[in-house]
Write a protein that holds these residues in place. Structure first.
Motif, PDB file in Angstrom:
ATOM      1  N   CYS A  23       0.827  -1.211   0.000  1.00  0.00           N
ATOM      2  CA  CYS A  23       0.000   0.000   0.000  1.00  0.00           C
ATOM      3  C   CYS A  23       0.862   1.261   0.000  1.00  0.00           C
ATOM      4  O   CYS A  23       2.078   1.219   0.206  1.00  0.00           O
ATOM      5  N   THR A  81      -2.912   0.571  -5.327  1.00  0.00           N
ATOM      6  CA  THR A  81      -3.863   1.122  -4.360  1.00  0.00           C
ATOM      7  C   THR A  81      -4.729   2.105  -5.106  1.00  0.00           C
ATOM      8  O   THR A  81      -4.589   2.261  -6.318  1.00  0.00           O
ATOM      9  N   LEU A  97      -9.005   5.086  -1.100  1.00  0.00           N
ATOM     10  CA  LEU A  97      -8.547   4.252   0.016  1.00  0.00           C
ATOM     11  C   LEU A  97      -7.414   4.925   0.796  1.00  0.00           C
ATOM     12  O   LEU A  97      -7.350   4.832   2.008  1.00  0.00           O
ATOM     13  N   GLU A  98      -6.516   5.603   0.054  1.00  0.00           N
ATOM     14  CA  GLU A  98      -5.294   6.070   0.708  1.00  0.00           C
ATOM     15  C   GLU A  98      -4.888   7.477   0.265  1.00  0.00           C
ATOM     16  O   GLU A  98      -3.695   7.742   0.087  1.00  0.00           O
ATOM     17  N   VAL A 114      -4.782  -0.753   7.972  1.00  0.00           N
ATOM     18  CA  VAL A 114      -6.098  -1.308   7.592  1.00  0.00           C
ATOM     19  C   VAL A 114      -7.050  -1.362   8.797  1.00  0.00           C
ATOM     20  O   VAL A 114      -8.242  -1.082   8.672  1.00  0.00           O
ATOM     21  N   GLU A 171      -6.380   2.740  10.990  1.00  0.00           N
ATOM     22  CA  GLU A 171      -6.667   3.970  10.240  1.00  0.00           C
ATOM     23  C   GLU A 171      -7.894   3.843   9.353  1.00  0.00           C
ATOM     24  O   GLU A 171      -8.814   4.624   9.425  1.00  0.00           O
ATOM     25  N   MET A 172      -7.877   2.833   8.459  1.00  0.00           N
ATOM     26  CA  MET A 172      -9.001   2.697   7.518  1.00  0.00           C
ATOM     27  C   MET A 172     -10.241   2.147   8.208  1.00  0.00           C
ATOM     28  O   MET A 172     -11.344   2.326   7.747  1.00  0.00           O
ATOM     29  N   LEU A 201     -11.302  -0.910   8.319  1.00  0.00           N
ATOM     30  CA  LEU A 201     -12.004  -1.890   7.478  1.00  0.00           C
ATOM     31  C   LEU A 201     -11.892  -3.284   8.089  1.00  0.00           C
ATOM     32  O   LEU A 201     -12.330  -4.268   7.507  1.00  0.00           O
ATOM     33  N   ARG A 249     -18.407   0.533   6.226  1.00  0.00           N
ATOM     34  CA  ARG A 249     -17.223   1.090   5.527  1.00  0.00           C
ATOM     35  C   ARG A 249     -16.735   0.123   4.441  1.00  0.00           C
ATOM     36  O   ARG A 249     -16.300   0.549   3.371  1.00  0.00           O
ATOM     37  N   MET A 273     -16.393   1.001   0.541  1.00  0.00           N
ATOM     38  CA  MET A 273     -15.088   0.933  -0.136  1.00  0.00           C
ATOM     39  C   MET A 273     -15.152   0.014  -1.351  1.00  0.00           C
ATOM     40  O   MET A 273     -14.457   0.224  -2.340  1.00  0.00           O
TER      41      MET A 273
END
Ligand code: UDP
Length: 487
Positions: free
Chosen positions: A150, A225, A229-230, A409, A412-413, A415, A454, A458
């Motif tokens: 990533c 990526t 997402l980022e 993952v 932060e995200m 998911l 989420r 995504m």
């Protein structure tokens, strides 16, 4: 100069792009997908040639996978590089052989690329093959890196020489929870840094240092990526001076359903068809994820006690292998399940669970409607595949950069949730039972709330970025335009 071919459909009149993955299915797969997308978007204009290293150890049936790709995609060809002699390495570790093969193959890559007429448009190398970018420079065409992890991990790679090497001590000598600060991403606890980066005296540390420095000099970096997402990490790369040229987020590139992977017996789909929607916990840990016999027993007990349905892909524990240390053949050999599990486990759980030996078609499994959540080692391909299927994850990092991925993952995200106890020597049955229960029963807690929603959002963002006008396809078009090719 516009290098667009005016010669119509003939393969020989198209411009050639060379892709050079490093060893391992997890690196070959996204490169093949990159090739498919390039060919798909630039049908009349490009061929892709993929260079394949010959390995002294078995990584599974790469050849059957390659044959299926060629059969389905006549514009993708493969060039198998000749084997190299590693006999000068005494008692090599896996990484010595891995980097040794890449280094010694440089001459073979040079000889192949210099024989091509016309000159290829570009060379895209996996980040582990970064030094082979020198060959493109020598032959006068641009070189790019394809980063198969990533964007946040790319931040750590590019800042590695300044951030880690500038500290006076090896990270292994610092407290496990000491924080390392890389510009643009969350602080990283030392025990989540990839192990080879923690010892300045280690050969692989020095190799990574050289790779990081050379990466900064290529003509561009493609990352598997996507912006939604980022975006923060992607934007931080130029903003923090990590990389002066263009970054192309072109993902998520995962195995397309058209592609057949390693094949084999697909009986587990019949079993999945009989399970209620969203009811199955799917456990699969990449190409190399193995557990000790003790750990396997804890997982089995935890799953049984959780009373959830499960599909579990089990590989042989490393020490049961009678093959050479650096071989991965044992991972694909049939494990003897009766020896590995608690007494009677398979019989007691036969109505609830299915254990599959060694390998499943993961992308297709994740897309099956019976799957409720995915217990994963957080290898980046697996993360992207779960995202594309909209499946929520339980992260259990095992090796390579997966602990970094856990921070991004899970924390932060958001998911995924983390497997309780993943940071200890042994995850207990109670921890497996609790974590799986939490996720499947959608416990009301800060970690679990909103994960499902989420993941669904995504999934849609992933579909949109790969569609016409999506960010990732625009990034790919921008790259191809720099080669003088317009659709
Ligand atoms: N994979 C699979 N079936 C398995 C195990 C792995 O299809 O039983 C595929 C998985 O879908 C992914 C790749 O192998 O595309 C593993 O890549 P990842 O980056 O997740 O992990 P790695 O193996 O590189 O650690």
């Amino acid at each position: 100069m516009n290098r667009r071919s005016s010669m119509g459909e003939e393969k020989k009149n198209r411009e050639n792009v060379i892709l050079y993955p490093s060893p391992g299915f997890g690196h070959l797969l996204p490169m093949v997908e990159l090739a498919r997308v390039l060919i798909g978007r630039y049908q009349d204009l490009l061929n892709v040639t993929i260079l394949v290293l010959s390995l002294p150890f078995d990584t599974g049936s790469t050849e059957s996978f390659v044959s299926s790709v060629i059969a389905a995609n006549p514009l993708i060809s493969f060039h198998f590089l000749p084997p190299v002699d590693l006999s000068h390495l005494h008692n090599p570790r896996f990484d010595d052989s891995f980097f040794g093969i890449i280094e010694l193959s440089k001459l073979n890559v040079l000889s192949f690329l210099s024989s091509l007429r016309p000159t290829p448009l570009a060379l895209v190398v996996d980040f582990f093959c970064t030094h082979s970018a020198d060959i493109a420079t020598q032959l006068g065409f641009p070189s790019y890196i394809f980063f198969t992890c990533c964007a946040s991990v790319l931040v750590t790679f590019l800042h590695f020489p300044k951030t880690i090497h500038n500290t006076t001590r090896s990270l292994k000598d610092m407290g496990k929870t000491s924080l390392i600060h890389f510009p643009g991403i969350v602080p990283i606890p030392v025990d989540h840094i990839p192990i080879p980066w923690t010892d300045r005296e280690d050969r692989v540390y020095k190799t990574f240092l050289k790779i990081s420095a050379r990466m900064a000099e290529v003509d561009g970096i493609l990352i598997n990526t996507f912006d939604s997402l980022e975006s923060k990490s992607i934007q931080s790369l130029p903003a923090t001076g990590a990389f002066a040229r263009t970054i192309y987020p072109v993902g998520p590139l995962i195995m397309s359903e058209r592609g057949k992977d390693k094949g084999g017996d697909d009986h587990y789909f019949e079993w999945l068809d009989m399970q209620p929607t969203g009811s199955v916990v799917f456990l699969c840990f990449g190409t190399m994820g193995t557990f000790s016999p003790d750990q396997l027993k804890e997982i089995a007990t935890g799953l049984e006690r959780s009373k959830q349905r499960f599909l579990w892909v089990v590989k042989n524990p490393p020490h049961l292998s009678d093959t050479k240390k650096e071989s991965t053949t044992h991972l694909l050999a049939d494990p003897s399940l009766d020896l590995l599990f608690p007494d009677g486990f398979l019989e007691r759980t036969k109505d609830k669970g299915l254990v599959v030996k060694s390998w499943v078609r993961q992308v297709a499994v994740l897309r099956h409607e019976a799957i409720g959540c995915f217990v994963t080692h957080l290898g980046w391909n697996s993360v992207l595949e779960a995202i594309c299927a909209g499946v929520r994850m339980i992260g259990w990092p095992l090796y390579a950069e997966q602990r970094l991925n856990k921070l991004f993952v899970v924390d932060e995200m958001k998911l995924a949730i983390a497997m309780e106890g993943y940071n200890k020597e042994l995850v207990t049955a109670a921890e497996v039972e609790r974590t799986v229960g939490k996720m499947m029963m959608m416990e009301k807690s800060e970690a679990v709330d909103g994960v499902k929603e989420r993941c669904s959002a995504m999934k849609l963002a992933a579909e949109s970025t790969l569609g016409d006008g999506g960010d990732s396809m625009l990034a790919l078009d921008e790259l191809v335009r720099t080669w003088g090719i317009q659709k």
